[in-house]
Write a protein that holds these residues in place. Structure first.
Motif, PDB file in Angstrom:
ATOM      1  N   THR A 190      61.330  86.332  -8.360  1.00 38.97           N
ATOM      2  CA  THR A 190      60.918  87.476  -7.553  1.00 38.97           C
ATOM      3  C   THR A 190      60.457  88.610  -8.469  1.00 38.97           C
ATOM      4  OG1 THR A 190      62.979  88.755  -7.482  1.00 38.97           O
ATOM      5  CG2 THR A 190      62.842  86.808  -6.045  1.00 38.97           C
ATOM      6  N   PRO A 191      59.838  89.643  -7.924  1.00 37.77           N
ATOM      7  CA  PRO A 191      59.449  90.798  -8.750  1.00 37.77           C
ATOM      8  C   PRO A 191      60.633  91.475  -9.428  1.00 37.77           C
ATOM      9  CG  PRO A 191      58.282  90.841  -6.658  1.00 37.77           C
ATOM     10  CD  PRO A 191      59.308  89.755  -6.547  1.00 37.77           C
ATOM     11  N   ASP A 192      61.848  91.258  -8.890  1.00 43.63           N
ATOM     12  CA  ASP A 192      63.041  91.872  -9.470  1.00 43.63           C
ATOM     13  C   ASP A 192      63.755  90.945 -10.442  1.00 43.63           C
ATOM     14  OD1 ASP A 192      62.900  94.288  -7.812  1.00 43.63           O
ATOM     15  OD2 ASP A 192      63.357  92.915  -6.157  1.00 43.63           O
ATOM     16  N   GLY A 193      63.236  89.735 -10.627  1.00 42.04           N
ATOM     17  CA  GLY A 193      63.866  88.763 -11.503  1.00 42.04           C
ATOM     18  C   GLY A 193      64.271  87.515 -10.741  1.00 42.04           C
ATOM     19  N   ILE A 194      65.006  86.640 -11.401  1.00 43.09           N
ATOM     20  CA  ILE A 194      65.416  85.371 -10.805  1.00 43.09           C
ATOM     21  C   ILE A 194      66.577  85.584  -9.842  1.00 43.09           C
ATOM     22  CG2 ILE A 194      66.518  83.138 -11.254  1.00 43.09           C
ATOM     23  CD1 ILE A 194      63.659  83.050 -12.032  1.00 43.09           C
ATOM     24  N   VAL A 195      66.418  85.066  -8.633  1.00 44.04           N
ATOM     25  CA  VAL A 195      67.531  84.931  -7.688  1.00 44.04           C
ATOM     26  C   VAL A 195      67.978  83.483  -7.768  1.00 44.04           C
ATOM     27  CG1 VAL A 195      68.190  84.950  -5.263  1.00 44.04           C
ATOM     28  CG2 VAL A 195      66.759  86.793  -6.179  1.00 44.04           C
ATOM     29  N   LEU A 196      69.234  83.269  -8.132  1.00 46.04           N
ATOM     30  CA  LEU A 196      69.756  81.932  -8.411  1.00 46.04           C
ATOM     31  C   LEU A 196      70.879  81.598  -7.434  1.00 46.04           C
ATOM     32  CD1 LEU A 196      69.714  79.483 -10.408  1.00 46.04           C
ATOM     33  CD2 LEU A 196      71.390  80.740 -11.789  1.00 46.04           C
ATOM     34  N   VAL A 197      70.715  80.506  -6.700  1.00 44.49           N
ATOM     35  CA  VAL A 197      71.744  80.030  -5.782  1.00 44.49           C
ATOM     36  C   VAL A 197      72.277  78.713  -6.323  1.00 44.49           C
ATOM     37  CG1 VAL A 197      72.303  79.398  -3.406  1.00 44.49           C
ATOM     38  CG2 VAL A 197      70.561  81.146  -3.855  1.00 44.49           C
ATOM     39  N   VAL A 198      73.590  78.643  -6.521  1.00 49.43           N
ATOM     40  CA  VAL A 198      74.218  77.451  -7.087  1.00 49.43           C
ATOM     41  C   VAL A 198      75.227  76.888  -6.093  1.00 49.43           C
ATOM     42  CG1 VAL A 198      73.888  78.187  -9.464  1.00 49.43           C
ATOM     43  CG2 VAL A 198      75.973  78.865  -8.262  1.00 49.43           C
ATOM     44  N   GLY A 199      75.474  75.567  -6.188  1.00 51.62           N
ATOM     45  CA  GLY A 199      76.420  74.921  -5.292  1.00 51.62           C
ATOM     46  C   GLY A 199      77.824  74.935  -5.868  1.00 51.62           C
ATOM     47  N   CYS A 200      78.078  74.084  -6.862  1.00 49.99           N
ATOM     48  CA  CYS A 200      79.383  74.035  -7.536  1.00 49.99           C
ATOM     49  C   CYS A 200      79.278  74.240  -9.037  1.00 49.99           C
ATOM     50  CB  CYS A 200      80.069  72.690  -7.272  1.00 49.99           C
ATOM     51  SG  CYS A 200      81.308  72.732  -5.968  1.00 49.99           S
ATOM     52  N   SER A 201      78.082  74.245  -9.575  1.00 53.46           N
ATOM     53  CA  SER A 201      77.876  74.458 -11.019  1.00 53.46           C
ATOM     54  C   SER A 201      78.653  73.451 -11.868  1.00 53.46           C
ATOM     55  CB  SER A 201      78.266  75.886 -11.415  1.00 53.46           C
ATOM     56  OG  SER A 201      77.561  76.845 -10.664  1.00 53.46           O
ATOM     57  N   HIS A 202      78.698  72.191 -11.426  1.00 48.79           N
ATOM     58  CA  HIS A 202      79.366  71.173 -12.233  1.00 48.79           C
ATOM     59  C   HIS A 202      78.783  71.047 -13.640  1.00 48.79           C
ATOM     60  CE1 HIS A 202      82.167  69.677  -9.261  1.00 48.79           C
ATOM     61  NE2 HIS A 202      81.205  69.595  -8.364  1.00 48.79           N
ATOM     62  N   PRO A 203      77.471  71.207 -13.837  1.00 43.47           N
ATOM     63  CA  PRO A 203      76.937  71.166 -15.205  1.00 43.47           C
ATOM     64  C   PRO A 203      77.298  72.401 -16.029  1.00 43.47           C
ATOM     65  CG  PRO A 203      75.252  70.591 -13.588  1.00 43.47           C
ATOM     66  CD  PRO A 203      76.388  71.198 -12.830  1.00 43.47           C
ATOM     67  N   GLY A 204      77.918  73.393 -15.405  1.00 46.73           N
ATOM     68  CA  GLY A 204      78.276  74.644 -16.070  1.00 46.73           C
ATOM     69  C   GLY A 204      77.348  75.763 -15.635  1.00 46.73           C
ATOM     70  N   ILE A 205      77.913  76.893 -15.242  1.00 42.93           N
ATOM     71  CA  ILE A 205      77.075  77.995 -14.786  1.00 42.93           C
ATOM     72  C   ILE A 205      76.220  78.540 -15.928  1.00 42.93           C
ATOM     73  CG2 ILE A 205      78.932  79.687 -15.113  1.00 42.93           C
ATOM     74  CD1 ILE A 205      76.134  79.748 -12.428  1.00 42.93           C
ATOM     75  N   GLU A 206      76.737  78.530 -17.161  1.00 45.10           N
ATOM     76  CA  GLU A 206      75.941  79.042 -18.290  1.00 45.10           C
ATOM     77  C   GLU A 206      74.715  78.169 -18.573  1.00 45.10           C
ATOM     78  OE1 GLU A 206      78.400  80.797 -21.655  1.00 45.10           O
ATOM     79  OE2 GLU A 206      79.945  79.835 -20.432  1.00 45.10           O
ATOM     80  N   PRO A 207      74.834  76.841 -18.651  1.00 43.63           N
ATOM     81  CA  PRO A 207      73.622  76.023 -18.818  1.00 43.63           C
ATOM     82  C   PRO A 207      72.630  76.191 -17.676  1.00 43.63           C
ATOM     83  CG  PRO A 207      75.556  74.740 -19.396  1.00 43.63           C
ATOM     84  CD  PRO A 207      76.058  76.014 -18.791  1.00 43.63           C
ATOM     85  N   ILE A 208      73.130  76.364 -16.449  1.00 39.18           N
ATOM     86  CA  ILE A 208      72.224  76.568 -15.320  1.00 39.18           C
ATOM     87  C   ILE A 208      71.464  77.870 -15.486  1.00 39.18           C
ATOM     88  CG2 ILE A 208      72.110  76.979 -12.833  1.00 39.18           C
ATOM     89  CD1 ILE A 208      74.569  75.117 -12.557  1.00 39.18           C
ATOM     90  N   VAL A 209      72.167  78.929 -15.849  1.00 40.08           N
ATOM     91  CA  VAL A 209      71.512  80.233 -16.054  1.00 40.08           C
ATOM     92  C   VAL A 209      70.537  80.161 -17.228  1.00 40.08           C
ATOM     93  CG1 VAL A 209      71.895  82.657 -16.662  1.00 40.08           C
ATOM     94  CG2 VAL A 209      73.399  81.530 -15.004  1.00 40.08           C
ATOM     95  N   ALA A 210      70.899  79.442 -18.280  1.00 39.98           N
ATOM     96  CA  ALA A 210      70.001  79.297 -19.426  1.00 39.98           C
ATOM     97  C   ALA A 210      68.703  78.608 -19.016  1.00 39.98           C
ATOM     98  CB  ALA A 210      70.696  78.502 -20.531  1.00 39.98           C
ATOM     99  N   GLU A 211      68.803  77.614 -18.144  1.00 41.37           N
ATOM    100  CA  GLU A 211      67.607  76.935 -17.661  1.00 41.37           C
ATOM    101  C   GLU A 211      66.777  77.863 -16.782  1.00 41.37           C
ATOM    102  OE1 GLU A 211      65.320  73.274 -17.576  1.00 41.37           O
ATOM    103  OE2 GLU A 211      66.983  74.010 -18.819  1.00 41.37           O
ATOM    104  N   ALA A 212      67.435  78.647 -15.952  1.00 40.64           N
ATOM    105  CA  ALA A 212      66.720  79.609 -15.105  1.00 40.64           C
ATOM    106  C   ALA A 212      66.020  80.666 -15.949  1.00 40.64           C
ATOM    107  CB  ALA A 212      67.699  80.271 -14.129  1.00 40.64           C
ATOM    108  N   ALA A 213      66.637  81.035 -17.063  1.00 42.56           N
ATOM    109  CA  ALA A 213      66.059  82.056 -17.935  1.00 42.56           C
ATOM    110  C   ALA A 213      64.770  81.584 -18.604  1.00 42.56           C
ATOM    111  CB  ALA A 213      67.075  82.478 -18.988  1.00 42.56           C
TER     112      ALA A 213
END
Length: 301
Positions: free
Chosen positions: A160-183
């Motif tokens: 979005t114009p304000d940055g990434i909006v990230l919706v996660v289910g259970c983050s089994h792969p790890g919330i940090e790796p998910i955020v790193a991929e989104a980044a």
């Protein structure tokens, strides 16, 4: 609305209406959908994050209402995700090796392809991170944690114009790796909502994750729920202060430039919520250690 150990979110953003997961119980999912006056016949697509029953339990009800809706699900080594249409007792009688339970309800995890149980469903299995429509990406990562190794999970990243909006289910792969991929899509992570799966994590791991999200990834707003766990709720609230948003059952969250709780500005995790959360957690497998720019969360926190 009725609380349950499950997760489902309706995302209305960038002109799209996306259902992310379907909760644990089809009857409860149906009741909560009706209570929030959500029209499931008017969805652009559905995302099933992973194969566990507390995220796909309401899938049969969804298809009864909208049988041709586009569905994205993870393609993993077990052929995707599914829930059986028969009680677990029937499965035990007809199978030499009944499937490992994903929830404590009668809808159990089935280690086979989703389309086998719903042959008419419009399902596309996602094998790698994919932009499904302009600005909306499904992040596909695999868990390396004991108990969920090789489990593939999808997360929803909206640029979005304000940055990434990230919706996660259970983050089994790890919330940090998910955020790193989104980044990789946009280094500005504006908002994260969903389950972080830190419900049985050690304090050191919780603090590391909270610090990483705040200091390394500089996340603007955070709204954890579901399998995040009480100690992590508390740690994230300390770390993010007024940029931590309560995300309980039925909460409506605005994710514009200034994210906010729109349904009840005074909502907070109270003693009644905590008692309900502990009771539902105790009956779940997670206790074993294993646009109108709006996100409407139908989840328990």
């Amino acid at each position: 609305m009725t609380k349950d150990w499950g997760y489902a979110a309706l995302v209305e953003i960038n002109g799209k209406r996306i259902l992310f997961d379907t909760g644990d119980d089809p009857a409860i999912f149906a009741r909560n959908v009706k209570a929030k006056a959500v029209d499931l016949t008017k969805l652009d697509f559905v995302v099933l994050s992973h194969r566990h029953g507390d995220h796909v339990g309401g899938f049969s009800y969804l298809l009864s209402v909208n049988p041709k809706v586009k569905i994205y699900a993870p393609k993993d080594g077990l052929g995707g995700i599914s829930v059986p249409t028969c009680p677990v007792s029937s499965i035990a009688k007809t199978s030499r090796s009944p499937p490992k339970c994903a929830t404590t309800t009668a809808r159990r995890l089935m280690l086979c392809g989703l389309a086998r149980f719903f042959p008419g469903a419009n399902i596309q299995l996602i094998d790698k991170t994919t932009e499904v429509v302009p600005g909306i990406t499904l992040i596909a990562l695999v868990s390396d944690a004991p108990g969920t190794k090789e489990l593939k999970e999808l997360s929803l990243a909206i640029n979005t114009p304000d940055g990434i909006v990230l919706v996660v289910g259970c983050s089994h792969p790890g919330i940090e790796p998910i955020v790193a991929e989104a980044a990789k899509i946009n280094p500005h992570i504006h908002f994260i909502a969903g389950g972080f799966h830190l419900v049985v994590a050690q304090d050191t791991a919780i603090e590391k994750t909270a610090t990483s999200l705040h200091d390394t990834y500089k996340v603007d707003y955070i709204a954890p729920g579901h399998c995040t766990g009480e100690p992590t709720f508390a740690a994230m609230q300390r770390m993010f202060g007024d940029r931590y948003l309560y995300a309980g059952l039925g909460t409506t969250l605005g994710v514009g430039a200034v994210a906010r709780v729109e349904s009840d500005r005074n909502a907070a995790l109270n003693e009644d919520d905590l008692r309900g959360y502990r009771m539902l957690l105790a009956s779940s497998d997670d206790s074993e250690g294993s646009i109108s720019e709006t996100v409407r969360l139908a989840q328990v926190q």
